[in-house]
Design a protein around this motif. Structure first.
Motif, PDB file in Angstrom:
ATOM      1  N   GLN A 121       0.844  -1.157   0.024  1.00 17.50           N
ATOM      2  CA  GLN A 121       0.139   0.130  -0.052  1.00 17.50           C
ATOM      3  C   GLN A 121       0.882   1.205   0.027  1.00 17.50           C
ATOM      4  N   ALA A 122       2.099   1.194   0.820  1.00 15.53           N
ATOM      5  CA  ALA A 122       2.818   2.448   0.825  1.00 15.53           C
ATOM      6  C   ALA A 122       3.387   2.514  -0.457  1.00 15.53           C
ATOM      7  N   GLU A 123       3.966   1.452  -1.160  1.00 12.06           N
ATOM      8  CA  GLU A 123       4.559   1.556  -2.621  1.00 12.06           C
ATOM      9  C   GLU A 123       3.703   2.115  -3.469  1.00 12.06           C
ATOM     10  N   SER A 124       2.225   1.725  -3.706  1.00 18.86           N
ATOM     11  CA  SER A 124       1.215   2.097  -4.351  1.00 18.86           C
ATOM     12  C   SER A 124       0.965   3.662  -4.163  1.00 18.86           C
ATOM     13  N   ASN A 125       0.830   3.898  -2.714  1.00 16.25           N
ATOM     14  CA  ASN A 125       0.599   5.509  -2.654  1.00 16.25           C
ATOM     15  C   ASN A 125       1.785   6.403  -3.155  1.00 16.25           C
ATOM     16  N   VAL A 126       3.018   6.007  -2.938  1.00 14.33           N
ATOM     17  CA  VAL A 126       4.062   6.821  -3.762  1.00 14.33           C
ATOM     18  C   VAL A 126       4.282   6.995  -4.956  1.00 14.33           C
ATOM     19  N   LEU A 127       3.585   5.839  -5.902  1.00  8.87           N
ATOM     20  CA  LEU A 127       3.351   5.768  -7.368  1.00  8.87           C
ATOM     21  C   LEU A 127       2.309   6.470  -7.537  1.00  8.87           C
ATOM     22  N   ASP A 128       1.080   6.774  -6.895  1.00 10.60           N
ATOM     23  CA  ASP A 128       0.080   7.531  -7.346  1.00 10.60           C
ATOM     24  C   ASP A 128       0.339   9.042  -6.711  1.00 10.60           C
ATOM     25  N   LYS A 129       1.072   9.154  -6.022  1.00 12.86           N
ATOM     26  CA  LYS A 129       1.357  10.571  -5.568  1.00 12.86           C
ATOM     27  C   LYS A 129       2.411  11.156  -7.059  1.00 12.86           C
ATOM     28  N   LEU A 130       3.208  10.193  -7.425  1.00 10.24           N
ATOM     29  CA  LEU A 130       4.240  10.860  -8.506  1.00 10.24           C
ATOM     30  C   LEU A 130       3.384  10.784  -9.732  1.00 10.24           C
ATOM     31  N   ILE A 131       2.269   9.990 -10.209  1.00 11.31           N
ATOM     32  CA  ILE A 131       1.555  10.246 -11.195  1.00 11.31           C
ATOM     33  C   ILE A 131       0.534  11.491 -11.130  1.00 11.31           C
ATOM     34  N   ARG A 135      -6.082   9.731  -4.650  1.00 13.38           N
ATOM     35  CA  ARG A 135      -4.573  10.111  -4.326  1.00 13.38           C
ATOM     36  C   ARG A 135      -4.108  10.845  -5.353  1.00 13.38           C
ATOM     37  N   THR A 136      -4.096  10.376  -6.501  1.00 11.37           N
ATOM     38  CA  THR A 136      -3.687  11.053  -7.592  1.00 11.37           C
ATOM     39  C   THR A 136      -4.168  12.362  -7.843  1.00 11.37           C
ATOM     40  N   GLN A 137      -5.333  12.453  -7.455  1.00 14.18           N
ATOM     41  CA  GLN A 137      -6.103  13.725  -7.469  1.00 14.18           C
ATOM     42  C   GLN A 137      -5.751  14.621  -6.527  1.00 14.18           C
ATOM     43  N   HIS A 138      -5.332  14.241  -5.355  1.00 15.85           N
ATOM     44  CA  HIS A 138      -4.904  15.055  -4.363  1.00 15.85           C
ATOM     45  C   HIS A 138      -3.453  15.430  -4.703  1.00 15.85           C
ATOM     46  N   ALA A 139      -2.621  14.727  -5.068  1.00 18.01           N
ATOM     47  CA  ALA A 139      -1.068  15.117  -5.524  1.00 18.01           C
ATOM     48  C   ALA A 139      -1.248  16.181  -6.712  1.00 18.01           C
ATOM     49  N   LEU A 140      -2.137  15.813  -7.644  1.00 22.17           N
ATOM     50  CA  LEU A 140      -2.372  16.880  -8.878  1.00 22.17           C
ATOM     51  C   LEU A 140      -2.751  18.253  -8.202  1.00 22.17           C
ATOM     52  N   LEU A 141      -3.798  18.216  -7.593  1.00 21.81           N
ATOM     53  CA  LEU A 141      -4.360  19.440  -6.751  1.00 21.81           C
ATOM     54  C   LEU A 141      -3.270  20.313  -6.050  1.00 21.81           C
ATOM     55  N   LYS A 142      -2.608  19.346  -5.174  1.00 12.88           N
ATOM     56  CA  LYS A 142      -1.515  20.043  -4.217  1.00 12.88           C
ATOM     57  C   LYS A 142      -0.800  20.695  -5.114  1.00 12.88           C
TER      58      LYS A 142
END
Length: 448
Positions: free
Chosen positions: A160-170, A238-245
């Protein structure tokens, strides 16, 4: 037989039927529980897992709402209706498109290769991790050994941690990636054969990089079109959050640039620069103070101009004809911070030379139609004359970051040195400054 007697007989029959079948019913229930207890336990565990996921979803969703609110606030303050992250991605894409047209395909692959080789592979690998997490969750639910449950829980946590990191970068890289991807796809279908060939060459090289990178994850690379990428990003919180951040940060710095270099502040700073001595002595060095501070100011001012007028200039360029471009320039110039600043900047932008000459031709023709049109033509020519006295303005090709940063640091240091020396000689100014600052903050406080 009376109705009461009939009712009594039926009631006794039902009681006897229930008593004689109770044991059989209990037996059936036991058998059913034995068959379904595993499924029920799994469903219960998954329900708990989903409950945790729902709580986390709500937490991230609230962060997204806060980011959207911040972005709206920044946009209201800057007057910009376009996503700044998108604008910057499009600016970068314009440079890449020019390089593709010129045949600099190796340079393009070298520049955007690191992003392209990972982006879609990261999406595929994140999807794979999510599938594995789902499987492990069900496996954990059916496990009776606490030791094995804990081992599986550790695996789930790591994946889950690995997936979260990838989604953040995406999410962080979404705008630049999708803008480049769509631009290259469009160029590969160009009616100009050489442009199409060069774009296809770039796409093939990028696909090769992705294929090799996917192999390191044990994946077979499968291409995704732009719609698939957008769907993944839009459906992943998660990708939406990273994108908007990232978008919020970009909008915030835009707001700072526009506020710092607004008309009144700009004029005050420029008038102050001319009062700075040509040279000052700093220890063993003689420093050209006015030049150093002026260059630092110009770096920031150029960034301000680019941020403030890029959307308007691109809108004018994209108009269908010189007449429409003329009308847009006339309309948008009204919001210039300084008189005819947009006209002057448009004239300085090297990428606009052909469009600018066409607009001036239209302005000349229309100048005979009315006094108002004649006045606007005179303003165009005056702004053009001022622009010729200044350096060309590269809208997309900015000064190298290290150079710009060096100028800013040096200018800030020299400016601070001069400021300290001045305040040491005029201590009354310090008190006056803080009195004014206190009055200003009190006024703002009363507004709210």
């Amino acid at each position: 037989m009376s109705k009461l007697s009939l009712f009594s007989v039926v009631s006794m029959f039902m009681v006897l039927f229930t008593l004689t079948n109770q044991a059989h019913a209990q037996s059936m229930c036991v058998d059913m529980f034995k068959e379904d207890q595993s499924t029920a336990l799994i469903n219960k565990m998954v329900e708990v897992q989903n409950s945790d996921s729902t709580a986390e979803f709500k937490k991230i969703d609230q962060k997204i709402r806060n980011l959207e609110k911040r972005i709206r606030l920044y946009s209201e303050l800057t007057g910009s209706e376009t996503n700044r992250s998108m604008v910057e991605a499009e600016s970068y894409t314009s440079k890449i498109k020019d390089q593709v047209r010129l045949g600099l395909t190796n340079k393009v692959v070298e520049k955007i290769g690191p992003l392209f080789k990972r982006y879609e592979v990261d999406i595929r690998f994140s999807q794979k991790l999510k599938a594995e997490i789902s499987y492990l969750t069900k496996l954990q639910a059916g496990e009776t050994s606490e030791t094995k449950k804990n081992q599986i829980a550790a695996l789930i946590k790591g994946k889950q941690a690995e997936s979260n990191v990838l989604d953040k970068l995406i999410g962080q890289n979404y705008y630049r990636y999708i803008t480049l991807k769509e631009a290259l796809a469009q160029m590969s279908q160009s009616k100009v054969a050489i442009v199409s060939e060069r774009a296809q060459e770039v796409l093939l090289e990028l696909e090769s990089l992705s294929t090799n990178h996917a192999a390191t994850y044990g994946l077979k690379f499968e291409k995704m079109d732009a719609a698939d990428v957008k769907l993944y990003v839009q459906s992943n919180i998660r990708t939406q959050h990273a994108l908007l951040k990232k978008a919020a940060v970009d909008e915030f710095f835009l707001m700072l640039r526009l506020m710092t270099f607004s008309g009144p502040i700009l004029n005050a700073v420029k008038s102050g620069i001319y009062k700075i001595p040509e040279q000052i002595v700093m220890g063993p060095f003689i420093v050209p103070a006015r030049k150093v501070i002026s260059e630092a100011f110009q770096v920031g001012f150029n960034a301000h101009l680019r941020s403030n007028y890029l959307e308007d200039i691109e809108m004018i360029i994209e108009a269908n004809s010189p007449v429409e471009q003329y009308e847009l320039l006339r309309s948008l110039n009204v919001k210039s911070e300084r008189p005819d600043e947009l006209i002057e900047l448009f004239s300085r932008v090297v990428e606009n030379t052909e469009e600018w000459e066409a607009i001036k031709s239209v302005a000349l023709t229309k100048s005979t139609e009315s006094d108002r049109a004649k006045l606007f033509y005179d303003r165009i020519m005056a702004a053009d004359k001022r622009a010729l006295e200044k350096d060309a303005f590269p809208m997309y090709y900015q000064e190298p970051g290290a150079t710009a940063f060096g100028k800013l640091i040096l200018g800030t240091y020299v400016g601070g040195y001069i400021g300290n020396k001045y305040l040491e000689a005029h201590p009354e100014v310090t008190q006056s400054f803080f009195d004014g600052l206190h009055t200003f903050t009190t006024m703002i406080h009363h507004l709210f």
